[in-house]
Design a protein around this motif. Sequence first.
Motif, PDB file in Angstrom:
ATOM      1  N   PRO A 293       0.833  -1.212   0.000  1.00  0.00           N
ATOM      2  CA  PRO A 293       0.000   0.000   0.000  1.00  0.00           C
ATOM      3  C   PRO A 293       0.862   1.253   0.000  1.00  0.00           C
ATOM      4  O   PRO A 293       2.039   1.209   0.366  1.00  0.00           O
ATOM      5  CB  PRO A 293      -0.773  -0.129   1.304  1.00  0.00           C
ATOM      6  N   ALA A 294       0.289   2.377  -0.399  1.00  0.00           N
ATOM      7  CA  ALA A 294       1.038   3.627  -0.485  1.00  0.00           C
ATOM      8  C   ALA A 294       1.596   4.033   0.865  1.00  0.00           C
ATOM      9  O   ALA A 294       2.632   4.697   0.946  1.00  0.00           O
ATOM     10  CB  ALA A 294       0.147   4.729  -1.046  1.00  0.00           C
ATOM     11  N   ALA A 295       0.922   3.622   1.931  1.00  0.00           N
ATOM     12  CA  ALA A 295       1.357   4.015   3.272  1.00  0.00           C
ATOM     13  C   ALA A 295       2.727   3.467   3.633  1.00  0.00           C
ATOM     14  O   ALA A 295       3.375   3.940   4.561  1.00  0.00           O
ATOM     15  CB  ALA A 295       0.334   3.553   4.303  1.00  0.00           C
ATOM     16  N   THR A 296       3.207   2.457   2.877  1.00  0.00           N
ATOM     17  CA  THR A 296       4.513   1.908   3.202  1.00  0.00           C
ATOM     18  C   THR A 296       5.649   2.813   2.743  1.00  0.00           C
ATOM     19  O   THR A 296       6.790   2.596   3.109  1.00  0.00           O
ATOM     20  CB  THR A 296       4.699   0.521   2.559  1.00  0.00           C
ATOM     21  N   ASP A 297       5.339   3.795   1.922  1.00  0.00           N
ATOM     22  CA  ASP A 297       6.367   4.731   1.464  1.00  0.00           C
ATOM     23  C   ASP A 297       6.065   6.108   2.051  1.00  0.00           C
ATOM     24  O   ASP A 297       5.089   6.755   1.659  1.00  0.00           O
ATOM     25  CB  ASP A 297       6.392   4.810  -0.059  1.00  0.00           C
ATOM     26  N   PRO A 298       6.865   6.578   3.003  1.00  0.00           N
ATOM     27  CA  PRO A 298       6.569   7.844   3.672  1.00  0.00           C
ATOM     28  C   PRO A 298       6.611   9.056   2.761  1.00  0.00           C
ATOM     29  O   PRO A 298       6.118  10.123   3.125  1.00  0.00           O
ATOM     30  CB  PRO A 298       7.651   7.927   4.759  1.00  0.00           C
ATOM     31  N   ARG A 299       7.168   8.913   1.563  1.00  0.00           N
ATOM     32  CA  ARG A 299       7.199  10.063   0.656  1.00  0.00           C
ATOM     33  C   ARG A 299       5.812  10.448   0.188  1.00  0.00           C
ATOM     34  O   ARG A 299       5.554  11.627  -0.093  1.00  0.00           O
ATOM     35  CB  ARG A 299       8.122   9.760  -0.534  1.00  0.00           C
ATOM     36  N   VAL A 300       4.904   9.483   0.111  1.00  0.00           N
ATOM     37  CA  VAL A 300       3.528   9.808  -0.254  1.00  0.00           C
ATOM     38  C   VAL A 300       2.924  10.734   0.796  1.00  0.00           C
ATOM     39  O   VAL A 300       2.339  11.780   0.478  1.00  0.00           O
ATOM     40  CB  VAL A 300       2.685   8.535  -0.421  1.00  0.00           C
ATOM     41  N   GLY A 301       3.094  10.376   2.060  1.00  0.00           N
ATOM     42  CA  GLY A 301       2.584  11.215   3.135  1.00  0.00           C
ATOM     43  C   GLY A 301       3.325  12.522   3.286  1.00  0.00           C
ATOM     44  O   GLY A 301       2.795  13.492   3.823  1.00  0.00           O
ATOM     45  N   PHE A 302       4.566  12.571   2.817  1.00  0.00           N
ATOM     46  CA  PHE A 302       5.322  13.819   2.836  1.00  0.00           C
ATOM     47  C   PHE A 302       4.723  14.826   1.860  1.00  0.00           C
ATOM     48  O   PHE A 302       4.614  16.017   2.159  1.00  0.00           O
ATOM     49  CB  PHE A 302       6.785  13.546   2.484  1.00  0.00           C
ATOM     50  N   TYR A 303       4.312  14.335   0.689  1.00  0.00           N
ATOM     51  CA  TYR A 303       3.857  15.235  -0.364  1.00  0.00           C
ATOM     52  C   TYR A 303       2.366  15.525  -0.351  1.00  0.00           C
ATOM     53  O   TYR A 303       1.935  16.570  -0.856  1.00  0.00           O
ATOM     54  CB  TYR A 303       4.259  14.679  -1.733  1.00  0.00           C
ATOM     55  N   ILE A 304       1.545  14.597   0.162  1.00  0.00           N
ATOM     56  CA  ILE A 304       0.099  14.825   0.139  1.00  0.00           C
ATOM     57  C   ILE A 304      -0.528  14.369   1.448  1.00  0.00           C
ATOM     58  O   ILE A 304       0.061  13.609   2.221  1.00  0.00           O
ATOM     59  CB  ILE A 304      -0.577  14.069  -1.032  1.00  0.00           C
ATOM     60  N   SER A 305      -1.744  14.862   1.698  1.00  0.00           N
ATOM     61  CA  SER A 305      -2.541  14.367   2.818  1.00  0.00           C
ATOM     62  C   SER A 305      -3.892  13.930   2.275  1.00  0.00           C
ATOM     63  O   SER A 305      -4.339  14.387   1.224  1.00  0.00           O
ATOM     64  CB  SER A 305      -2.731  15.460   3.872  1.00  0.00           C
ATOM     65  N   ARG A 306      -4.549  13.045   3.015  1.00  0.00           N
ATOM     66  CA  ARG A 306      -5.865  12.565   2.581  1.00  0.00           C
ATOM     67  C   ARG A 306      -6.908  13.079   3.553  1.00  0.00           C
ATOM     68  O   ARG A 306      -6.926  12.693   4.726  1.00  0.00           O
ATOM     69  CB  ARG A 306      -5.894  11.034   2.521  1.00  0.00           C
ATOM     70  N   THR A 307      -7.779  13.955   3.071  1.00  0.00           N
ATOM     71  CA  THR A 307      -8.792  14.546   3.934  1.00  0.00           C
ATOM     72  C   THR A 307     -10.190  14.044   3.616  1.00  0.00           C
ATOM     73  O   THR A 307     -11.142  14.403   4.287  1.00  0.00           O
ATOM     74  CB  THR A 307      -8.773  16.077   3.808  1.00  0.00           C
ATOM     75  N   GLY A 308     -10.329  13.244   2.594  1.00  0.00           N
ATOM     76  CA  GLY A 308     -11.637  12.728   2.223  1.00  0.00           C
ATOM     77  C   GLY A 308     -11.465  11.577   1.257  1.00  0.00           C
ATOM     78  O   GLY A 308     -10.347  11.192   0.939  1.00  0.00           O
ATOM     79  N   PRO A 309     -12.524  11.026   0.754  1.00  0.00           N
ATOM     80  CA  PRO A 309     -12.412   9.845  -0.105  1.00  0.00           C
ATOM     81  C   PRO A 309     -11.782  10.126  -1.467  1.00  0.00           C
ATOM     82  O   PRO A 309     -11.261   9.220  -2.091  1.00  0.00           O
ATOM     83  CB  PRO A 309     -13.868   9.384  -0.256  1.00  0.00           C
TER      84      PRO A 309
END
Length: 444
Positions: A293-309
Amino acid sequence: MKTHYIKKTALLLMLGSALPIVSCNKEYINPSTASVPSVTTSPDALMNLSAGLQRRFTIGRQSPLYSAPIGAAYGVYALYTLNIGNTAEKELETGKGAVTQANSVVSQLWTQCLLARTEAETVLNNLNVAADAGDKVGLKAYGSIFYALSMGTLVQFFEHIPLKTENNAAFSPRADVLKKVIEVLESADADLAATAPSAKFLSRVPAGIDVKNTVKALLARYYNIQSMITGTYDAASGNKAITYASAASLTVKSEFRFSAVTTNPLGEWNFTVNVFGAIDSTLGLRNGLAPVPAATDPRVGFYISRTGPTTYPLKAFALNTTASYPVYLPGEMHLIIAENYARQSQFVQSKTALDAVRTKTTDIYGIGASQPAYSGAMTTAALLTDIYKQRRLEMFLCGQELEDSRRFGRPGPNAPGEERNRNFYPYPLIERDNNPSTPADPAI
């Protein structure tokens, strides 16, 4: 490109019909109102013009720092337009024939880069007015950096670009433009090796850019593009890319800095106006490239946040109006080295540089991958596939995604599993209406 007329009493920069000139304050010269003697015979005025180069390149929705990152990201299906009333951005998201000659993002990318190029040339062509060696090298380095950024940006979006400022200017192929960019940068690099910019010069331009390392990093970037510009790998250019990428500091920040007055355009239109967001939680990676899943790569969370579906607001360098934006990233330098070693079948060296990105837990910008070392096949094709993936994850919204997609041979528009929606942009109507030398638009 319509001539940039130099009158006796004004340096009037024009391209086609009237264009907006960036508003100025006491820190930035306005080229449209400054007298020619004050610009070309005064080192202080040239320093002001140098400072203005950064302002033109980075401030406002019309700036290349807005149009290039979003244009490249839209081109590889990485961004989503939240409000379809933003017609220009929606056209870029759709791509292909939807991108018109009148698209405002494309037009501003073209005009502002050419205006920045002309202003940079004004600095570079008048260096002899600076008696102090440190002043002169500072002016040359700054002019060279923004000449390279403006023309190097255009190379990534257009098939041909005018190299000269004159009536009905002829268009040159990308390879010739890139050759000129590299010549300008190498000349600056040689001078910087012998002389440091003066304290006076550095006090007159915005803080944040480390000129010596930036010149080396840009040489690495543009030699890397040059190595595949004809579609066949050129090892001489690739080795130059490795040399300069190895020489650029990975521990010194070089960045565009912003304030409440001079705001980050990406942050403005992401945070304040809410125009776009990431298209999904994997930064738009397709065909098995997305981290799962994308959560395994912290760079995804570095660049974007998920606030809704369905909405993924941008963070990092587009977080808000005062977020700094790096001129180059440490990871870019590692991946340039990895790419060129892979193309030369030097697989061990390529893996070493690739793993420097995959396994790092952080860097000077707080970007960490925390992934296991590369364990795939030790072949050119397999390594390049992972290097491309790492570039997309490491360098999100860097403005190089469209060029990367072409250089790595990813599926183009209308191909099975397409990963980009255009190959090159059409030439803006403002150019076509004023220059009969404008080439035919690319099909896609």
